[in-house]
Scaffold this motif. Structure first.
Motif, PDB file in Angstrom:
ATOM      1  N   ALA A  71      39.252  55.424  39.958  1.00 12.37           N
ATOM      2  CA  ALA A  71      39.860  55.628  41.281  1.00 12.37           C
ATOM      3  C   ALA A  71      39.890  54.295  42.023  1.00 12.37           C
ATOM      4  CB  ALA A  71      39.055  56.659  42.075  1.00 12.37           C
ATOM      5  N   ASP A  72      40.810  54.190  42.950  1.00 14.97           N
ATOM      6  CA  ASP A  72      40.914  52.978  43.788  1.00 14.97           C
ATOM      7  C   ASP A  72      40.947  51.709  42.931  1.00 14.97           C
ATOM      8  OD1 ASP A  72      40.696  54.689  46.014  1.00 14.97           O
ATOM      9  OD2 ASP A  72      38.511  54.556  45.975  1.00 14.97           O
ATOM     10  N   ILE A  73      41.811  51.707  41.946  1.00 13.37           N
ATOM     11  CA  ILE A  73      41.863  50.591  40.997  1.00 13.37           C
ATOM     12  C   ILE A  73      42.500  49.374  41.663  1.00 13.37           C
ATOM     13  CG2 ILE A  73      42.750  49.810  38.769  1.00 13.37           C
ATOM     14  CD1 ILE A  73      42.858  52.751  37.924  1.00 13.37           C
ATOM     15  N   MET A  91      35.522  46.516  32.093  1.00 14.33           N
ATOM     16  CA  MET A  91      35.621  46.473  33.550  1.00 14.33           C
ATOM     17  C   MET A  91      34.871  47.655  34.143  1.00 14.33           C
ATOM     18  SD  MET A  91      39.560  45.224  34.217  1.00 14.33           S
ATOM     19  CE  MET A  91      40.340  46.633  33.438  1.00 14.33           C
ATOM     20  N   ILE A  92      34.058  47.369  35.156  1.00 13.71           N
ATOM     21  CA  ILE A  92      33.367  48.417  35.904  1.00 13.71           C
ATOM     22  C   ILE A  92      34.218  48.760  37.115  1.00 13.71           C
ATOM     23  CG2 ILE A  92      31.262  49.095  37.100  1.00 13.71           C
ATOM     24  CD1 ILE A  92      30.836  48.553  34.132  1.00 13.71           C
ATOM     25  N   LEU A  93      34.644  50.027  37.188  1.00 16.45           N
ATOM     26  CA  LEU A  93      35.503  50.497  38.267  1.00 16.45           C
ATOM     27  C   LEU A  93      34.921  51.761  38.878  1.00 16.45           C
ATOM     28  CD1 LEU A  93      38.874  50.083  36.327  1.00 16.45           C
ATOM     29  CD2 LEU A  93      38.011  48.579  38.136  1.00 16.45           C
ATOM     30  N   GLY A 111      32.420  52.239  33.150  1.00 16.32           N
ATOM     31  CA  GLY A 111      32.793  51.061  32.382  1.00 16.32           C
ATOM     32  C   GLY A 111      33.890  51.415  31.395  1.00 16.32           C
ATOM     33  N   LEU A 112      34.990  50.658  31.419  1.00 12.51           N
ATOM     34  CA  LEU A 112      36.151  50.947  30.582  1.00 12.51           C
ATOM     35  C   LEU A 112      36.563  49.712  29.792  1.00 12.51           C
ATOM     36  CD1 LEU A 112      38.313  52.815  33.257  1.00 12.51           C
ATOM     37  CD2 LEU A 112      36.902  53.883  31.478  1.00 12.51           C
ATOM     38  N   ARG A 113      36.938  49.931  28.541  1.00 11.39           N
ATOM     39  CA  ARG A 113      37.527  48.835  27.774  1.00 11.39           C
ATOM     40  C   ARG A 113      38.416  49.388  26.676  1.00 11.39           C
ATOM     41  NH1 ARG A 113      36.311  45.644  23.151  1.00 11.39           N
ATOM     42  NH2 ARG A 113      34.688  46.426  21.750  1.00 11.39           N
ATOM     43  N   CYS A 114      39.326  48.552  26.195  1.00  6.15           N
ATOM     44  CA  CYS A 114      40.219  48.876  25.092  1.00  6.15           C
ATOM     45  C   CYS A 114      39.927  47.896  23.963  1.00  6.15           C
ATOM     46  CB  CYS A 114      41.681  48.774  25.521  1.00  6.15           C
ATOM     47  SG  CYS A 114      42.841  48.986  24.157  1.00  6.15           S
ATOM     48  N   PRO A 115      39.283  48.350  22.881  1.00  6.83           N
ATOM     49  CA  PRO A 115      38.937  47.429  21.796  1.00  6.83           C
ATOM     50  C   PRO A 115      40.159  47.018  20.990  1.00  6.83           C
ATOM     51  CG  PRO A 115      38.393  49.683  21.178  1.00  6.83           C
ATOM     52  CD  PRO A 115      38.868  49.731  22.607  1.00  6.83           C
ATOM     53  N   SER A 178      30.859  43.060  24.440  1.00  6.80           N
ATOM     54  CA  SER A 178      31.924  42.641  25.348  1.00  6.80           C
ATOM     55  C   SER A 178      31.377  42.033  26.641  1.00  6.80           C
ATOM     56  CB  SER A 178      32.810  43.835  25.701  1.00  6.80           C
ATOM     57  OG  SER A 178      32.056  44.847  26.348  1.00  6.80           O
ATOM     58  N   THR A 179      32.178  41.186  27.233  1.00  7.71           N
ATOM     59  CA  THR A 179      31.954  40.721  28.605  1.00  7.71           C
ATOM     60  C   THR A 179      32.089  41.921  29.544  1.00  7.71           C
ATOM     61  OG1 THR A 179      32.930  38.584  28.052  1.00  7.71           O
ATOM     62  CG2 THR A 179      32.794  39.165  30.404  1.00  7.71           C
ATOM     63  N   ILE A 180      31.188  42.040  30.515  1.00  9.80           N
ATOM     64  CA  ILE A 180      31.291  43.107  31.515  1.00  9.80           C
ATOM     65  C   ILE A 180      31.470  42.478  32.892  1.00  9.80           C
ATOM     66  CG2 ILE A 180      30.193  45.096  32.616  1.00  9.80           C
ATOM     67  CD1 ILE A 180      28.624  45.603  30.111  1.00  9.80           C
ATOM     68  N   VAL A 181      32.559  42.837  33.560  1.00  5.88           N
ATOM     69  CA  VAL A 181      32.804  42.351  34.916  1.00  5.88           C
ATOM     70  C   VAL A 181      32.905  43.548  35.862  1.00  5.88           C
ATOM     71  CG1 VAL A 181      35.314  42.237  34.561  1.00  5.88           C
ATOM     72  CG2 VAL A 181      34.251  40.872  36.370  1.00  5.88           C
ATOM     73  N   ASP A 182      32.171  43.483  36.951  1.00  4.34           N
ATOM     74  CA  ASP A 182      32.187  44.546  37.962  1.00  4.34           C
ATOM     75  C   ASP A 182      33.302  44.274  38.959  1.00  4.34           C
ATOM     76  OD1 ASP A 182      31.554  46.597  39.748  1.00  4.34           O
ATOM     77  OD2 ASP A 182      30.076  45.364  40.810  1.00  4.34           O
TER      78      ASP A 182
END
Length: 340
Positions: A71-73, A91-93, A111-115, A178-182
């Motif tokens: 939400a609120d991306i 990405m942390i959303l 936390g979401l990612r596309c490998p 993976s790198t994690i960015v908030d």
């Protein structure tokens, strides 16, 4: 690589039925479950021995609808997805209201990612016709060294029957997580780098024109960020090249068995593996090397500290966590009587 579509389809059906499936990604192998099935996600935690408040990452197909999951991306998230997905960026959303909090450790974020691994992509496209998400932390017991081959996964879970299938996609190319960015607090904190990895803070800044800040005390909890993590059973110590050479000699004189992970010319040890001098090559081989040295009967795994600097940040982060809690181990081995 050629894909075994029969096995991939079977794995997708197993996930849809609530089972656990291990699968390869470009970073490490993941232990996957249907992200929208709280019972299946709970089975991940049980199999790994993972604390319930430690979130997992949801893996999505390349054409997945980000708005379904978050939400609120912010626009920055879409820019980073366009730049780095499929790839090793999480990405942390803010979590969409209908997404179970089982995947977020009870937090309001996800936390979401596309490998980018072709087997992972094929699995995600086959699972729920590409519309689902697969919650998948690394496929190992909690806190242990992450697996980078299918055999590593079998070594961890082969005997307990908790994993329905293991898809084999060869050795993971990147070799660290993976790198994690908030991006869930952009208005108040800007982007925050929660875990370094193959994609650097500078690469992120080149896309969104903002350099991610270091983690703060109010940052969301994220996978693989505990102080002690990625650790083999044998204690790990990390030292610079000159100190390590002297330490190795003293430990050998004291009758200690040392397993050595290094990249420069060093004397022979009880067991050793020499890694590439490039950060990508070092990262690719690191976890397999830690696992191999863990099975040599050594008293200590001694690691030659890699260079500092942005390209080495992810490797140094993993090694620091692997060695956490081993402070004083060298002193102890030098000052205790070795076993007869």
């Amino acid at each position: 690589m050629s894909l075994d579509h029969t096995a991939i389809d079977a794995a997708a059906r197993a996930l849809e039925q609530g089972a656990l499936v291990a699968f390869p990604t470009e970073t490490v192998y993941g232990l996957g479950a249907d992200a929208e099935n709280p019972a299946a996600v709970a089975a991940i935690y049980a199999a790994k021995g993972r604390p319930q408040d430690h979130p997992v990452i949801v893996h999505l197909a390349p054409d997945a609808d980000l708005d379904y999951w978050a939400a609120d991306i912010p626009s920055e998230a879409r820019q980073l997805a366009a730049a780095f997905w499929p790839g090793p960026l999480t990405m942390i959303l803010k979590r969409a209201a209908h997404i179970p909090d089982a995947v977020s450790g009870g937090q309001e974020t996800v936390g979401l990612r596309c490998p980018s691994h072709p087997v992972a992509i094929a699995l995600l496209q086959a699972f729920k016709a590409g519309k689902g998400g697969v919650a998948a932390p690394s496929a190992n017991k909690f806190g242990n060294v992450s697996p980078t081959t299918a055999q590593h996964v079998r070594d961890e879970f082969g005997a307990d029957g908790s994993v329905a299938m293991v898809l084999d996609g060869g050795a993971s190319e990147v070799g660290i997580e993976s790198t994690i960015v908030d991006l869930s607090r952009l208005a108040t904190h800007g982007p925050v780098l929660l875990r370094p990895g193959h994609i650097s803070a500078e690469a992120i800044a080149a896309v969104i024109d903002r350099l991610p800040a270091p983690p703060d005390v109010a940052a969301p909890r994220a996978s693989g960020t505990l102080e002690s993590h990625y650790a083999p059973h044998t204690p790990v110590a990390m030292q610079d090249s000159a100190t390590l050479k002297a330490t190795l000699a003293r430990l050998q004189q004291a009758g200690r068995k040392v397993a050595l992970i290094h990249y420069s010319d060093l004397p022979e040890a009880h067991a050793q593996v020499r890694l590439p001098t490039s950060p990508d090559g070092f990262a690719h081989a690191l976890y397999a090397s830690l696992r191999a040295m863990d099975h040599t009967g050594a008293d200590l795994i001694l690691v030659e500290a890699p260079p500092q600097g942005g390209a080495w940040l992810g490797v140094n982060d993993r090694l620091r966590r692997a060695a956490h809690g081993s402070a004083g181990i060298v002193h102890g081995l030098l000052n205790q009587q070795p076993p007869a």
